[in-house]
Design a protein around this motif. Structure first.
Motif, PDB file in Angstrom:
ATOM      1  N   UNK A 275      54.305  30.326  14.689  1.00 49.00           N
ATOM      2  CA  UNK A 275      53.478  30.568  13.508  1.00 49.00           C
ATOM      3  C   UNK A 275      52.305  31.464  13.892  1.00 49.00           C
ATOM      4  N   UNK A 276      52.331  32.685  13.427  1.00 51.87           N
ATOM      5  CA  UNK A 276      51.243  33.619  13.731  1.00 51.87           C
ATOM      6  C   UNK A 276      51.208  34.744  12.687  1.00 51.87           C
ATOM      7  N   UNK A 277      51.016  34.378  11.396  1.00 47.04           N
ATOM      8  CA  UNK A 277      51.012  35.398  10.347  1.00 47.04           C
ATOM      9  C   UNK A 277      49.733  36.234  10.404  1.00 47.04           C
TER      10      UNK A 277
ATOM     11  N   UNK B  80      47.438  32.426   2.300  1.00 48.82           N
ATOM     12  CA  UNK B  80      46.619  33.426   2.970  1.00 48.82           C
ATOM     13  C   UNK B  80      45.959  32.755   4.175  1.00 48.82           C
ATOM     14  N   UNK B  81      46.124  33.336   5.353  1.00 40.73           N
ATOM     15  CA  UNK B  81      45.512  32.798   6.564  1.00 40.73           C
ATOM     16  C   UNK B  81      44.095  33.337   6.715  1.00 40.73           C
ATOM     17  N   UNK B  82      43.135  32.426   6.878  1.00 32.88           N
ATOM     18  CA  UNK B  82      41.739  32.818   7.069  1.00 32.88           C
ATOM     19  C   UNK B  82      41.506  33.289   8.508  1.00 32.88           C
ATOM     20  N   UNK B  83      40.502  34.160   8.706  1.00 34.42           N
ATOM     21  CA  UNK B  83      40.248  34.708  10.044  1.00 34.42           C
ATOM     22  C   UNK B  83      39.346  33.801  10.887  1.00 34.42           C
ATOM     23  N   UNK B  84      39.777  32.558  11.107  1.00 32.23           N
ATOM     24  CA  UNK B  84      38.949  31.616  11.871  1.00 32.23           C
ATOM     25  C   UNK B  84      39.754  30.834  12.906  1.00 32.23           C
ATOM     26  N   UNK B  85      40.519  31.521  13.763  1.00 32.43           N
ATOM     27  CA  UNK B  85      41.272  30.791  14.783  1.00 32.43           C
ATOM     28  C   UNK B  85      40.335  30.132  15.791  1.00 32.43           C
ATOM     29  N   UNK B  86      40.746  28.968  16.285  1.00 38.56           N
ATOM     30  CA  UNK B  86      39.955  28.250  17.286  1.00 38.56           C
ATOM     31  C   UNK B  86      40.792  27.105  17.827  1.00 38.56           C
ATOM     32  N   UNK B  87      40.337  26.440  18.897  1.00 36.97           N
ATOM     33  CA  UNK B  87      41.076  25.270  19.383  1.00 36.97           C
ATOM     34  C   UNK B  87      41.183  24.155  18.349  1.00 36.97           C
TER      35      UNK B  87
ATOM     36  N   UNK C 242      52.338  25.964  10.477  1.00 33.24           N
ATOM     37  CA  UNK C 242      53.518  26.282   9.680  1.00 33.24           C
ATOM     38  C   UNK C 242      53.895  25.143   8.741  1.00 33.24           C
ATOM     39  N   UNK C 243      54.716  25.431   7.716  1.00 42.91           N
ATOM     40  CA  UNK C 243      55.237  24.354   6.869  1.00 42.91           C
ATOM     41  C   UNK C 243      55.986  23.316   7.706  1.00 42.91           C
TER      42      UNK C 243
END
Length: 304
Positions: free
Chosen positions: A7-9, A24-31, A218-219
């Motif tokens: 999962x990496x849209x 829509x994926x928000x731009x806030x990736x983190x642990x 992911x779903x």
């Protein structure tokens, strides 16, 4: 945590999952958030935005840009008031005129034992609380939210946070952070309550769902199996804590260091909160006793 998935849209792109549902994926990736917060757009003409996400101008524009001719945002729904889910709700409502809907403010749904811990000065750990969050309308358990061509059922699922809700859309469920595929949910007192979390897991397990759409990742296409894993994961940790207490009494900190022997030192405070959540649950089930006023530093003993 589960094994990594694919999962990496792209962020900021409205991707159709099924007719009438986009993510829509928000731009806030983190642990703590994995690839970022999933924002869902439900509907064909009247759109419900589920979990608008963190305070981000680019994400706000991505949501607004996803509104197509003949569509309007009619509802802004928040599953819970953590900083990666709720802060964008008010700016989005201001731009669209749609009401913000949620179970309640940051302290809503908190159990009595957690309210007392908070009153005695225990602060939350892990994910940040959106302390300013206030919905325009509160959604009680069992409430129905309707728009053109869709209806959502509100399911109060406290545990990760007292005001957490899931949303049933037929046999599909938006589970927020209660059930995720990439990791188990954080339960950190006084904001998180393991007793409530397990009750909500069993409540969701009693229903026949086809797919879970979570707040991160992911779903989940095998919802029942995922819930079974979450429940068994917690029961395994409970058994480890009880076994450790058979050897000798201990505080949450002591027990975390005895149980999480391969955990890096930087992650031990989170492990301590997790153990404390279990100890409070075990205290309520009369399987342990606290040797003083309930706190993260109190020593616990195994009940015989």
């Amino acid at each position: 945590m589960q094994a990594p998935d694919d999962f990496n849209p792209p962020t900021g792109v409205a991707i159709e999952l099924v007719p009438g549902l986009r993510r829509i994926l928000a731009p806030n990736p983190s642990p703590m958030t994995y690839r970022g917060t999933n924002t869902y757009l439900l509907g064909a003409t009247e759109l419900a935005v589920i979990d608008p996400g963190p305070l981000s101008e680019s994400h706000l524009n991505a949501i607004l840009d996803a509104v197509q001719p003949g569509q309007r945002i009619s509802h802004v729904i928040v599953t819970h008031s953590h900083l990666d889910h709720s802060p964008l709700a008010r700016p989005l409502a201001d731009r669209t005129g749609a009401p913000v809907l949620a179970f309640g403010g940051p302290d809503a749904g908190r159990s009595m034992v957690m309210a007392e811990l908070a009153q005695n000065g225990l602060a939350g750990g892990g994910e940040g609380i959106d302390t300013a969050f206030r919905p325009d309308s509160e959604l009680p358990d069992g409430a129905l939210i309707s728009g053109a061509g869709w209806q959502l059922e509100v399911i109060h699922t406290p545990g990760h946070l007292g005001n957490h809700i899931a949303l049933g859309w037929g046999d599909v469920c938006f589970t927020g952070d209660h059930v995720m595929g990439w990791a188990s949910s954080l339960v950190s007192p006084p904001d998180g309550d393991l007793t409530d979390f397990m009750t909500a897991c069993h409540r969701l397990r009693s229903r026949d769902w086809s797919v879970f759409h979570a707040g991160h990742g992911a779903p989940i296409t095998e919802p029942g199996a995922r819930l079974d894993w979450l429940i068994n994961h917690r029961l395994t940790r409970e058994a480890q804590i009880l076994s450790a207490l058979e050897d000798q009494p201990g505080t949450a900190k002591d027990l975390a260091r005895r149980i999480y022997v391969e955990t890096p030192a930087a992650l031990l405070p989170a492990a301590e909160r997790n153990v404390f959540a279990h100890l409070i649950d075990l205290l309520g089930k009369h399987q342990v006793s606290a040797q003083g006023q309930l706190s993260v530093n109190v020593e616990f003993k195994r009940q015989t």
